[in-house]
Design a protein around this motif. Sequence first.
Motif, PDB file in Angstrom:
ATOM      1  N   THR A 214       0.824  -1.205   0.000  1.00 50.38           N
ATOM      2  CA  THR A 214       0.000   0.000   0.000  1.00 50.38           C
ATOM      3  C   THR A 214       0.861   1.259   0.000  1.00 50.38           C
ATOM      4  O   THR A 214       0.627   2.196  -0.772  1.00 50.38           O
ATOM      5  CB  THR A 214      -0.929   0.020   1.228  1.00 50.38           C
ATOM      6  N   LEU A 215       1.861   1.298   0.860  1.00 49.64           N
ATOM      7  CA  LEU A 215       2.723   2.474   0.930  1.00 49.64           C
ATOM      8  C   LEU A 215       3.489   2.693  -0.371  1.00 49.64           C
ATOM      9  O   LEU A 215       3.658   3.825  -0.837  1.00 49.64           O
ATOM     10  CB  LEU A 215       3.676   2.341   2.107  1.00 49.64           C
ATOM     11  N   LEU A 216       3.923   1.612  -0.991  1.00 50.93           N
ATOM     12  CA  LEU A 216       4.623   1.736  -2.267  1.00 50.93           C
ATOM     13  C   LEU A 216       3.678   2.245  -3.348  1.00 50.93           C
ATOM     14  O   LEU A 216       4.046   3.120  -4.154  1.00 50.93           O
ATOM     15  CB  LEU A 216       5.214   0.383  -2.674  1.00 50.93           C
ATOM     16  N   ARG A 217       2.466   1.703  -3.379  1.00 45.50           N
ATOM     17  CA  ARG A 217       1.478   2.166  -4.364  1.00 45.50           C
ATOM     18  C   ARG A 217       1.204   3.653  -4.201  1.00 45.50           C
ATOM     19  O   ARG A 217       1.138   4.405  -5.185  1.00 45.50           O
ATOM     20  CB  ARG A 217       0.175   1.369  -4.203  1.00 45.50           C
ATOM     21  N   MET A 218       1.019   4.111  -2.951  1.00 46.44           N
ATOM     22  CA  MET A 218       0.735   5.518  -2.710  1.00 46.44           C
ATOM     23  C   MET A 218       1.911   6.396  -3.117  1.00 46.44           C
ATOM     24  O   MET A 218       1.731   7.467  -3.707  1.00 46.44           O
ATOM     25  CB  MET A 218       0.398   5.727  -1.230  1.00 46.44           C
ATOM     26  N   TYR A 219       3.120   5.936  -2.829  1.00 44.00           N
ATOM     27  CA  TYR A 219       4.297   6.714  -3.195  1.00 44.00           C
ATOM     28  C   TYR A 219       4.406   6.843  -4.716  1.00 44.00           C
ATOM     29  O   TYR A 219       4.634   7.933  -5.258  1.00 44.00           O
ATOM     30  CB  TYR A 219       5.550   6.055  -2.630  1.00 44.00           C
ATOM     31  N   GLU A 220       4.239   5.730  -5.410  1.00 48.81           N
ATOM     32  CA  GLU A 220       4.355   5.759  -6.870  1.00 48.81           C
ATOM     33  C   GLU A 220       3.272   6.634  -7.493  1.00 48.81           C
ATOM     34  O   GLU A 220       3.527   7.326  -8.486  1.00 48.81           O
ATOM     35  CB  GLU A 220       4.287   4.333  -7.416  1.00 48.81           C
ATOM     36  N   LYS A 221       2.081   6.603  -6.910  1.00 47.36           N
ATOM     37  CA  LYS A 221       1.006   7.463  -7.396  1.00 47.36           C
ATOM     38  C   LYS A 221       1.385   8.936  -7.239  1.00 47.36           C
ATOM     39  O   LYS A 221       1.170   9.755  -8.142  1.00 47.36           O
ATOM     40  CB  LYS A 221      -0.282   7.143  -6.619  1.00 47.36           C
ATOM     41  N   ARG A 222       1.964   9.298  -6.093  1.00 48.33           N
ATOM     42  CA  ARG A 222       2.352  10.692  -5.871  1.00 48.33           C
ATOM     43  C   ARG A 222       3.408  11.125  -6.889  1.00 48.33           C
ATOM     44  O   ARG A 222       3.353  12.227  -7.422  1.00 48.33           O
ATOM     45  CB  ARG A 222       2.927  10.869  -4.456  1.00 48.33           C
ATOM     46  N   ARG A 223       4.375  10.265  -7.143  1.00 42.53           N
ATOM     47  CA  ARG A 223       5.426  10.625  -8.076  1.00 42.53           C
ATOM     48  C   ARG A 223       4.888  10.799  -9.489  1.00 42.53           C
ATOM     49  O   ARG A 223       5.289  11.716 -10.214  1.00 42.53           O
ATOM     50  CB  ARG A 223       6.533   9.558  -8.064  1.00 42.53           C
ATOM     51  N   ARG A 224       3.985   9.916  -9.920  1.00 44.96           N
ATOM     52  CA  ARG A 224       3.398  10.036 -11.261  1.00 44.96           C
ATOM     53  C   ARG A 224       2.627  11.330 -11.407  1.00 44.96           C
ATOM     54  O   ARG A 224       2.609  11.950 -12.476  1.00 44.96           O
ATOM     55  CB  ARG A 224       2.480   8.839 -11.555  1.00 44.96           C
ATOM     56  N   ASP A 225       1.949  11.731 -10.319  1.00 41.58           N
ATOM     57  CA  ASP A 225       1.148  12.953 -10.359  1.00 41.58           C
ATOM     58  C   ASP A 225       1.997  14.205 -10.196  1.00 41.58           C
ATOM     59  O   ASP A 225       1.486  15.326 -10.311  1.00 41.58           O
ATOM     60  CB  ASP A 225       0.068  12.930  -9.262  1.00 41.58           C
ATOM     61  N   GLY A 226       3.266  14.032  -9.876  1.00 45.39           N
ATOM     62  CA  GLY A 226       4.120  15.185  -9.671  1.00 45.39           C
ATOM     63  C   GLY A 226       3.830  15.919  -8.383  1.00 45.39           C
ATOM     64  O   GLY A 226       4.183  17.100  -8.227  1.00 45.39           O
ATOM     65  N   ALA A 227       3.185  15.253  -7.450  1.00 48.52           N
ATOM     66  CA  ALA A 227       2.818  15.900  -6.184  1.00 48.52           C
ATOM     67  C   ALA A 227       4.020  15.953  -5.249  1.00 48.52           C
ATOM     68  O   ALA A 227       4.895  15.081  -5.272  1.00 48.52           O
ATOM     69  CB  ALA A 227       1.677  15.138  -5.507  1.00 48.52           C
ATOM     70  N   SER A 228       4.042  16.997  -4.421  1.00 49.44           N
ATOM     71  CA  SER A 228       5.091  17.086  -3.413  1.00 49.44           C
ATOM     72  C   SER A 228       4.827  16.058  -2.323  1.00 49.44           C
ATOM     73  O   SER A 228       3.685  15.749  -2.011  1.00 49.44           O
ATOM     74  CB  SER A 228       5.143  18.496  -2.807  1.00 49.44           C
ATOM     75  N   ILE A 229       5.892  15.521  -1.769  1.00 46.15           N
ATOM     76  CA  ILE A 229       5.770  14.459  -0.763  1.00 46.15           C
ATOM     77  C   ILE A 229       6.498  14.862   0.503  1.00 46.15           C
ATOM     78  O   ILE A 229       7.651  15.281   0.461  1.00 46.15           O
ATOM     79  CB  ILE A 229       6.347  13.132  -1.287  1.00 46.15           C
TER      80      ILE A 229
END
Length: 476
Positions: free
Chosen positions: A265-280
């Motif tokens: 789950t954490l990996l999926r959420m991280y990859e989603k943020r990176r694809r969207d270009g969102a700040s983390i």
Amino acid sequence: MNKAIFVLAILGFVIGIVTVSTEGESLTCLALYKEGGAAAVFQSPECPATWRLPAEHGSRRGGRCQSATRQGRRNHLEDRTFCTLDMRVPALGTNGIRDTSVGIVAVFDGHNGAEASEMASNLLLNYFTLHTSFLLDTTFSFLSNISKGLMLPNKSAHDHASQMPGNWDDKLGDYVLHIGRNEFTLSQIFNENFHLEILKESLLKAIDDIDAAFCKEASKYNFKSGSTATIVLIADNQILAANVGDSKSFLCSQIFQSPPEAKATLLRMYEKRRRDGASIRLKDVGDFKLAASEGLPHFVAKELTKDHHPDRVDERSRVEAAGGYVLEWGGVSRVNGHLAVSRSIGDLPFKSFGVISVPEVTDWQPLKANDSYLVATSDGVVDKLEPQDVCDLLWELHTHAPLKSQYSPSCSYSLADCIVDNALERGSMDNVAAVVVPFGLEHLHSEQQNYVGGQSGSENDNSIADKFGRLLVDVV
């Protein structure tokens, strides 16, 4: 107690209440309702307002019922929302009549103009309460007529029952109440869930009447607009969803994930943020390792609706059987090459080509202790935030999540505003709308305390995103 005596006693109680509650309903008004539905009653000056049921309207921001809309990059805002909770409706059961609390959550996504979504959002509560009132009146009148036919003057229920030829209980089964397409025996009417069937039928009738009322206006004023509708009823800790078009409603439900599930789950959420270009924003690495290794509670999306798109096999079949066709244009399947949904309120030019307003309706289903949020959104939200993405967002906002993003300031005061603003920030080009009903989250925070660390929000978080990404992959 003999069943016959018990039912007669309840009937007597009901008659006493019905005499008071329905004396204002004229025969003319009842006739109008049977012939012309809700619209006919509203238009007649002879119909009193005794059918109105009190309701508590939810707030647009904080509180039990939150809603938000944004115009986005469109020229006009055509989405509408509606939410009210604690509407009081009488429910008939084995112990007499009780009040039950009913909530309504709805999103209407308009297209080709806002006329259809505006009318639907304005009429929903009035039409729903009117149908509920008249269907209850029909039920009480049905019981009244039975009672008057069975009870003799100066005879007790027991005396009269003993004089009935044959099996009295069997004769009660001969009485059937017709409501819509359904039939109910006396035993079913006195079932504790009968009022839920009244509410379901009232919603179906309300949607049908709203569509008819708008199409009449559309014909008169040459409106070309239409609207989706996703509507959820909440009653007795149960929910029912009705959907027309491609707006969505879903639950965010908490489950405890095992260590492998938590890592995925954490990996999926991280990859989603990176694809969207969102700040983390990164949490302490040690806390993340601990969370991933011990597992953690998380929200999962449970969808309540199915989209009505023309390329769905059953929807295409209906459209083609009516003389329409489905053509892909701009990467989207459309009725006659134009309309992107196969069910809608309004869209009068497409009615003769198989586009209908009949909703797809779920059964009543109980809310569970782990159901934390009810969410309804327009497709402008779903274009960028799938239901699971929304549940991820809500999880991050209300728990000490080991992976957090930088979110819109609106997230601090309204969950609905937070959802629509994040959809726009992620690039949605459409109008966006959302309604959120929290069911209670007290149990979440205590379960998080074993592995929660301090917060981080430094300006350097993005600079180490790649490092964190590699760490995340290594941990998984």
